[in-house]
Design an enzyme around this catalytic site. Structure first.
Site, PDB file in Angstrom:
ATOM      1  N   ARG A 181      14.241  13.558 -21.860  1.00  9.23           N
ATOM      2  CA  ARG A 181      15.473  14.333 -21.970  1.00  9.23           C
ATOM      3  C   ARG A 181      16.653  13.520 -21.429  1.00  9.23           C
ATOM      4  NH1 ARG A 181      12.257  18.896 -19.960  1.00  9.23           N
ATOM      5  NH2 ARG A 181      11.824  20.327 -21.680  1.00  9.23           N
ATOM      6  N   GLU A 188      -9.232  13.057 -20.484  1.00  7.92           N
ATOM      7  CA  GLU A 188      -9.880  13.120 -19.174  1.00  7.92           C
ATOM      8  C   GLU A 188      -8.969  13.726 -18.120  1.00  7.92           C
ATOM      9  OE1 GLU A 188     -12.686  13.431 -17.037  1.00  7.92           O
ATOM     10  OE2 GLU A 188     -13.358  11.717 -18.208  1.00  7.92           O
ATOM     11  N   LYS A 241      -9.254  24.679 -17.918  1.00  9.79           N
ATOM     12  CA  LYS A 241     -10.138  23.548 -17.615  1.00  9.79           C
ATOM     13  C   LYS A 241     -11.611  23.879 -17.838  1.00  9.79           C
ATOM     14  CE  LYS A 241      -6.798  21.858 -14.212  1.00  9.79           C
ATOM     15  NZ  LYS A 241      -6.477  21.738 -12.770  1.00  9.79           N
TER      16      LYS A 241
END
Length: 463
Positions: A65, A149, A225
């Site tokens: 940004r 990962e 997760k």
């Protein structure tokens, strides 16, 4: 989860030991905590990384940004843009690192990169939990890799462990502490005896919790997760929408103290357990605060640290421990994924490690997530009563409701605060959640009971 300071540094130069093979060219969207950490570690360890990858890894374009802020991080030798799609489709980019977060726009960028034939590396668990099935299918169609990962346990290589190190095993369960913010809060409640609100305020003051901590304290981050871990463990699609999620906002300090009296500690756990017994065949997929025996390894994972345990039929129980968040900790996982992508040169898609650990034709689309009522664990109940002598009435009532009671005792004066009244503490044997729910509902109307009954699961996580 954490807000780490962004450090400036000089632009990286190619390692002197770089091979003749063209470097892997990286485009990155986002130069905040994860992006800046990734650039720093790539710059600092470039020769070592190239030696392991067999080729250099070069950042060629970054989207941010604030271009001025981005230049203060990456220097003048990296092209800058404020258009994410320009990075996703850039002709000189081999792999997109999505480090901006979010789900909607990030999905569009990632799919655009895949359609352009580019590999993708991301630490965005929300993106993959909500859109992973679509993204992985697109990647298979276009013959590219999606590596993630850093999306699950940051510096802990648990995805690689499931997909590679434990590939010979039938995984029975995966469970762990996979949110550093809530683990910090629970550690403070236990160690200092403070309430949830005060512990959260400490976490925010130290930068361990965001100004809006909802995703962490309501268990959503951990659910993202554990959903990804379950897919890798059991060969099932990503099923975040079916996960049962309970956070820690309603947890009382009294229950933390009572758990200690009984020899347990309360942790926010993500649990994925395959159950195949009798007519039951499915996966428990859940996040909840639960009691863990004080002697268990997970009970000693404190502060902002994370740990994941896996039970395999051949390996037995293995445990993986490390930082659950942080700039360079996440970068460690992101760059490990980049190294894996760099090593793909010349390999056919069928020879690669599958996105979810199982090749597409082996993924079990029919494997169901079991409903909450079918979850089978031990339980902890705290029952406020009018008089201490009513402890026997509570035990008898639960037995009549087919609840297998293992232990009943009163909270000692040191545990229960002044004015709380007598508290009956109950530990049950393993029993279906539906049975406990019915018993708690019925117990609330018993004349001996003086207030709401607290109920938590107990996870033994035995080998």
């Amino acid at each position: 989860m954490y807000r780490d300071p962004v450090q400036s540094l000089e632009a990286p130069s190619l390692p002197s030991s770089a091979t003749a093979m063209r470097p892997l060219r990286v485009g990155m969207i986002g130069i905040g905590t994860v992006g800046a950490g990734t650039f720093r570690v790539l710059a600092r360890n470039q020769a070592l990384i190239a030696g392991r990858a067999g080729r250099g890894i070069k950042m060629v374009v970054v989207c941010a940004r604030s271009l001025a802020r981005a230049m203060s991080v990456v220097g003048k030798d990296v092209a800058l843009t404020n258009d994410p799609m320009q990075v996703a489709t850039h002709p000189d980019v081999d792999v997109l690192v999505e480090a901006a977060g979010g789900t909607g726009p990030a999905r569009d960028w990632v799919l655009a990169a895949i359609r352009a034939g580019k590999h993708v590396v991301t630490a965005n668990k929300a993106l993959l939990a909500e859109h992973g099935n679509e993204i992985f299918a697109a990647a298979r169609q276009h013959g590219v890799a999606v590596a993630y990962e850093g999306a699950v346990a940051v510096s802990i290589p648990i995805v690689k462990a499931l997909r590679e190190g434990l590939t010979a095993n039938r995984i029975e369960w995966v469970a762990g502490i996979i949110n550093g913010t809530t683990n910090f809060i629970l550690s403070k409640m236990r160690d200092e005896g403070v309430g949830f609100a005060e512990a959260l305020a400490q976490a925010q003051a130290l930068g361990y919790a965001e100004a809006d901590p909802t995703f962490d304290i309501e268990g959503i981050d951990a659910a993202h997760k554990i959903t990804l871990l379950a897919a890798n463990a059991f060969g099932m699609p990503v099923r975040f929408a079916d996960a049962q999620v309970e956070g820690i906002t309603a947890l009382q300090g009294l229950d933390v103290a009572c758990a200690e009296q009984l020899g347990y500690r309360i942790k926010l756990l993500g649990v994925a357990r395959r159950r195949k017994d009798g007519e039951v065949d499915g996966v428990e997929l859940r996040v909840q605060p639960a009691l863990v025996p004080a002697t268990h390894l997970l009970a000693h994972v404190n502060g902002s640290m994370n740990a994941v345990m896996v039970k395999g039929d051949a390996s037995g129980v293995t445990m993986y421990y490390g930082a659950g968040a942080g700039s360079e900790q996440t970068a460690s996982a992101v760059i490990a994924d980049l190294v894996d992508v760099a090593r793909l040169q010349g390999t056919q898609a069928a020879q690669r490690v599958p996105h979810l650990g199982f090749h597409a034709d082996a993924v079990n689309d029919s494997l169901a997530v079991l409903p909450r009522a079918a979850v089978h664990t031990r339980h902890y109940l705290r029952v406020p009563v009018h008089q201490a002598q009513q402890i026997e009435a509570v035990g008898a009532w639960l037995a009549a409701q087919q609840v297998p009671v293992l232990r009943v005792e009163l909270a000692c004066e040191k545990t229960a605060p002044v004015g709380a009244g007598p508290q009956v503490l109950v530990l049950t044997d393993a029993v279906a959640q539906s049975t406990v729910d019915l018993a708690v509902h019925a117990l609330a109307a018993h004349p001996a009971v003086a207030g709401p009954v607290a109920a938590l699961r107990v996870e033994m996580l035995e080998g």
